[in-house]
Scaffold this active site. Structure first.
Site, PDB file in Angstrom:
ATOM      1  N   ASP A  96      20.832 -12.372 -33.125  1.00  0.00           N
ATOM      2  CA  ASP A  96      22.168 -11.835 -33.431  1.00  0.00           C
ATOM      3  C   ASP A  96      22.811 -12.675 -34.532  1.00  0.00           C
ATOM      4  O   ASP A  96      22.113 -13.173 -35.410  1.00  0.00           O
ATOM      5  CB  ASP A  96      23.014 -11.826 -32.143  1.00  0.00           C
ATOM      6  CG  ASP A  96      24.012 -10.680 -32.093  1.00  0.00           C
ATOM      7  OD1 ASP A  96      24.968 -10.687 -32.881  1.00  0.00           O
ATOM      8  OD2 ASP A  96      23.835  -9.778 -31.257  1.00  0.00           O
TER       9      ASP A  96
ATOM     10  N   HIS B 194      30.119 -11.572 -32.815  1.00  0.00           N
ATOM     11  CA  HIS B 194      29.268 -10.633 -32.090  1.00  0.00           C
ATOM     12  C   HIS B 194      28.239 -11.356 -31.218  1.00  0.00           C
ATOM     13  O   HIS B 194      28.057 -11.044 -30.036  1.00  0.00           O
ATOM     14  CB  HIS B 194      28.587  -9.724 -33.118  1.00  0.00           C
ATOM     15  CG  HIS B 194      27.886  -8.537 -32.566  1.00  0.00           C
ATOM     16  ND1 HIS B 194      26.562  -8.570 -32.193  1.00  0.00           N
ATOM     17  CD2 HIS B 194      28.307  -7.267 -32.354  1.00  0.00           C
ATOM     18  CE1 HIS B 194      26.194  -7.368 -31.779  1.00  0.00           C
ATOM     19  NE2 HIS B 194      27.232  -6.547 -31.869  1.00  0.00           N
TER      20      HIS B 194
ATOM     21  N   ASN C 176      25.475   3.332 -32.266  1.00  0.00           N
ATOM     22  CA  ASN C 176      26.809   3.876 -32.018  1.00  0.00           C
ATOM     23  C   ASN C 176      27.173   5.046 -32.927  1.00  0.00           C
ATOM     24  O   ASN C 176      28.331   5.225 -33.292  1.00  0.00           O
ATOM     25  CB  ASN C 176      27.858   2.767 -32.185  1.00  0.00           C
ATOM     26  CG  ASN C 176      27.582   1.578 -31.298  1.00  0.00           C
ATOM     27  OD1 ASN C 176      27.124   1.724 -30.175  1.00  0.00           O
ATOM     28  ND2 ASN C 176      27.841   0.384 -31.814  1.00  0.00           N
TER      29      ASN C 176
ATOM     30  N   SER D 119      25.932  -2.433 -28.329  1.00  0.00           N
ATOM     31  CA  SER D 119      25.681  -3.870 -28.440  1.00  0.00           C
ATOM     32  C   SER D 119      26.137  -4.610 -27.195  1.00  0.00           C
ATOM     33  O   SER D 119      25.569  -5.651 -26.839  1.00  0.00           O
ATOM     34  CB  SER D 119      26.415  -4.446 -29.655  1.00  0.00           C
ATOM     35  OG  SER D 119      25.792  -4.113 -30.847  1.00  0.00           O
TER      36      SER D 119
END
Length: 309
Positions: free
Chosen positions: A50, A85, A183, A251
């Protein structure tokens, strides 16, 4: 390759989360019931690919067993999360059950953090390939190895080298690879939205469940490779600089599943005395779902529930 954004983080104060350490999403998948059986993910290492992680966050201090950086932000060992994130994902997996802040679904699991996305959430597919190969080749000071790879990221392009790295991780190294579906959903399960690596059949592709609506989140990608859904709307977790934030997206659903896998690994191996392979772990994970009545293209086998059936 990029992270899969849905909305910006809504940062909240430490005081605002002090009343309930266990976030609603962790309760929803019934992780605390597994904790009471004596299983919190101890001995399981999850690789998080990530934007890095705030390793000094009070809820994540000591949870990162190792890591490195494939981006151009800082040196090879700089895990600084300039986006937020990655820290949020790490918190949902393994934030400490320490009486403050938030708790992850597997609070005794350890994290191998590999920074593959920069502060803007962008990265290169080649770096992701290297990160997967590095994760499966890593060994800890006591012989630990990665059992789960968690990737809350994706892109529109099929990269054969990326799929080959995943196939090696799954088939040759016995690693469960968990990926966000994306998404770009339009709320119609009859239409397919594809993001890679989530759409590869070798991975566990995770869609987002909206706990408030009791339905698959409208933004969650639908396609024939969806395996299951997990909480992904207004998820509370850790955020850089000792903060906390609500974020939404597939996520956020993905780390719930990665952490659940750690709990199932620990419990199965403690009870059986034998290591569980990736195919059996996948079946065990899918067996802990409950249908919400949505089409398989939207929910896969159903909503993650660690006390099901």
């Amino acid at each position: 390759m990029s992270l899969i954004p849905f909305d910006l983080a809504s940062v909240v104060s430490t005081e605002a989360v002090a009343a309930s350490e266990i976030p609603p999403g962790v309760f929803h998948i019934h992780a605390p019931e597994i904790w009471t059986q004596g299983y919190q993910g101890a001995g399981v290492v999850i690789a998080v690919l990530d934007t890095g992680c705030d390793i000094a966050h009070p809820d994540l201090a000591g949870q990162v067993i190792a890591g490195w950086n494939y981006t151009l932000e800082g040196g090879p060992n700089d895990l600084t999360d300039l986006n937020g994130h990655g820290t949020h994902v790490c918190g949902t997996i393994a934030a400490l059950l320490n009486g403050r802040g938030v708790a992850g679904a597997a609070p005794q699991a350890k994290l191998l953090v590999i920074k593959v996305l920069n502060g803007a959430g962008d990265g290169e597919s080649a770096h992701l390939v290297n990160a997967i190969n590095s994760a499966v080749g890593w060994r800890g000071p006591n012989g630990e190895r990665v059992r789960v790879i968690s990737m809350s990221l994706g892109g529109p392009y099929n990269d054969p080298a990326l799929q080959a790295a995943i196939i090696n991780a799954v088939n040759n190294c016995g690693v469960l690879v968990v990926c966000a579906s994306g998404n770009d959903g339009d709320g119609n399960a009859a239409t397919s939205e594809i993001a890679y690596p989530g759409a590869y059949p070798e991975v566990v592709e995770v869609g987002a469940y909206d706990m408030s609506a009791g339905a698959v989140a409208a933004f969650s990608n639908t396609n024939g490779q969806i395996d299951l859904i997990a909480p992904g709307v207004m998820i509370l977790s850790a955020y850089p600089r000792a903060q906390y934030a609500y974020m939404s997206g597939t996520s956020m659903a993905t780390p719930h599943v990665s952490a659940a896998a750690a709990l199932l690994i620990q419990r199965h191996e403690a009870q059986s005395g034998a290591e569980i392979g990736e195919p059996a772990l996948f079946e065990l994970l899918i067996g802990h779902t409950v249908s919400i009545g949505a089409p398989p293209q939207a929910q896969g086998s159903g909503d993650l529930n660690l006390v099901a059936p």
